[in-house]
Design a protein around this motif. Sequence first.
Motif, short mmCIF file in Angstrom:
data_model
loop_
_atom_site.label_atom_id
_atom_site.label_comp_id
_atom_site.label_asym_id
_atom_site.label_seq_id
_atom_site.Cartn_x
_atom_site.Cartn_y
_atom_site.Cartn_z
N VAL A 184 -0.13 -3.01 -14.94
CA VAL A 184 -0.08 -4.20 -14.57
C VAL A 184 -0.24 -5.20 -15.43
O VAL A 184 0.32 -6.45 -15.41
CB VAL A 184 -0.91 -4.54 -13.20
CG1 VAL A 184 -2.34 -4.21 -13.40
CG2 VAL A 184 -0.57 -5.72 -12.36
N LEU A 185 -1.10 -4.91 -16.24
CA LEU A 185 -1.64 -6.10 -17.30
C LEU A 185 -0.88 -6.44 -18.21
O LEU A 185 -0.37 -7.38 -19.07
CB LEU A 185 -2.93 -5.59 -17.99
CG LEU A 185 -4.15 -5.56 -17.16
CD1 LEU A 185 -5.35 -5.26 -17.90
CD2 LEU A 185 -4.49 -7.01 -16.58
N LYS A 186 0.31 -5.20 -18.68
CA LYS A 186 1.44 -5.48 -19.42
C LYS A 186 2.59 -6.02 -18.98
O LYS A 186 3.78 -6.50 -19.58
CB LYS A 186 1.63 -4.24 -20.08
CG LYS A 186 0.81 -3.43 -20.75
CD LYS A 186 1.31 -2.04 -21.21
CE LYS A 186 0.05 -1.30 -22.16
NZ LYS A 186 0.63 0.08 -22.53
N ASN A 187 2.74 -6.34 -17.53
CA ASN A 187 3.69 -6.90 -16.72
C ASN A 187 3.96 -8.50 -17.32
O ASN A 187 2.79 -9.42 -17.30
CB ASN A 187 3.45 -6.83 -15.42
CG ASN A 187 4.65 -7.32 -14.67
OD1 ASN A 187 5.03 -8.53 -14.31
ND2 ASN A 187 5.43 -6.44 -13.96
N ASN A 188 4.73 -9.07 -17.52
CA ASN A 188 5.26 -10.29 -17.80
C ASN A 188 4.65 -11.36 -16.71
O ASN A 188 4.26 -12.34 -16.88
CB ASN A 188 6.50 -10.70 -18.24
CG ASN A 188 6.91 -10.19 -19.66
OD1 ASN A 188 5.98 -10.14 -20.63
ND2 ASN A 188 8.06 -9.65 -19.83
N VAL A 189 4.89 -10.89 -15.46
CA VAL A 189 4.40 -11.83 -14.41
C VAL A 189 2.97 -11.96 -14.56
O VAL A 189 2.31 -13.04 -14.27
CB VAL A 189 4.77 -11.44 -12.92
CG1 VAL A 189 4.22 -12.04 -11.89
CG2 VAL A 189 6.27 -11.26 -12.75
N THR A 190 2.21 -11.06 -14.63
CA THR A 190 0.84 -10.90 -14.86
C THR A 190 0.34 -11.72 -15.83
O THR A 190 -0.73 -12.63 -15.73
CB THR A 190 0.17 -9.67 -15.12
OG1 THR A 190 0.53 -8.92 -13.94
CG2 THR A 190 -1.22 -9.46 -15.05
N LYS A 191 1.16 -11.74 -17.19
CA LYS A 191 0.77 -12.57 -18.05
C LYS A 191 0.67 -14.04 -17.89
O LYS A 191 0.16 -14.86 -18.30
CB LYS A 191 1.67 -11.64 -19.52
CG LYS A 191 1.26 -10.74 -19.85
CD LYS A 191 1.94 -10.26 -21.18
CE LYS A 191 1.53 -8.96 -21.85
NZ LYS A 191 2.27 -8.76 -23.16
N ILE A 224 0.67 -15.45 -15.15
CA ILE A 224 -0.30 -16.06 -14.14
C ILE A 224 -1.59 -16.22 -14.87
O ILE A 224 -2.03 -17.35 -14.74
CB ILE A 224 -0.42 -14.91 -13.05
CG1 ILE A 224 0.86 -15.15 -12.14
CG2 ILE A 224 -1.79 -15.30 -12.16
CD1 ILE A 224 0.64 -13.78 -10.88
N LEU A 225 -1.89 -15.20 -15.77
CA LEU A 225 -3.25 -15.37 -16.36
C LEU A 225 -3.37 -16.40 -17.36
O LEU A 225 -4.12 -17.19 -17.73
CB LEU A 225 -3.49 -14.08 -17.10
CG LEU A 225 -3.79 -12.66 -16.27
CD1 LEU A 225 -3.99 -11.58 -17.00
CD2 LEU A 225 -5.18 -12.95 -15.56
#
Length: 245
Positions: A3-10, A12-13
Amino acid sequence: MKVLKNNVTKIILASLIFPIVLIVVGLAVRKGSANSIWQALGDLLVFVIAYLLNWKYFRQRVYWFNGNKLASQLNTALPAIIIIVFLNSAMFAVPDFKVKLRVIVICLLVGLAEEYIFRGLLVSLFLKLLHNNILGAVIGSSIMFGLLHLINLRSLPIGYVSVQVIFAAALGILFGTIYIKTHNLSIVILLHALRDMFPMFSDKMMAQVSKMTFSIASLYVTVVFLVITLVIANTQLKNFEIQKE
């Protein structure tokens, strides 16, 4: 973790770096402390954290400066330059207008931190998420930039903040377009700083801004401005393609 490699997660962070750091700094600062100094340190801290996270986690290439075809770059930035000059021109008639080094430093740090995150990182992340949809990446990063201004709800009414959000998103569309076409973050940092600093050269103007309230007329004008920036971006990015490296 996947999940941390997902662009959506990136995305948001990366978008949360600014509000989280500023809230923490705000909680740590004692009442009565020099706000301008803490603001400058907060913005510098935001940039340092974002830079380190990019080095270790986001891993996006940021184009700090491009010395090629400067005339063409300035032509791309011309609509934003005209708009910023127009918005700031009234400040020269303010009686207590005075250039202040402290304000220049603060605004450059704000421009550095915000443009590094919302153009340098988020434009690239949105390009990957949207499979090189350039206009979509510009709009996506600009929406996140606009939403950043929701942190002002701590001290300003929701109506006024809503206008700020739309106005910031509109400016973000201009800045994102410039960054994608020029590969020159320095231009948008400087334009961002110039937009912010002129009202701060007048204490009376800043006092008036702090008392401003929402009006439906200002909302209409801001929405029109948003539409204008979308037209400019669409025109400048039409048939523009990302060069493979």
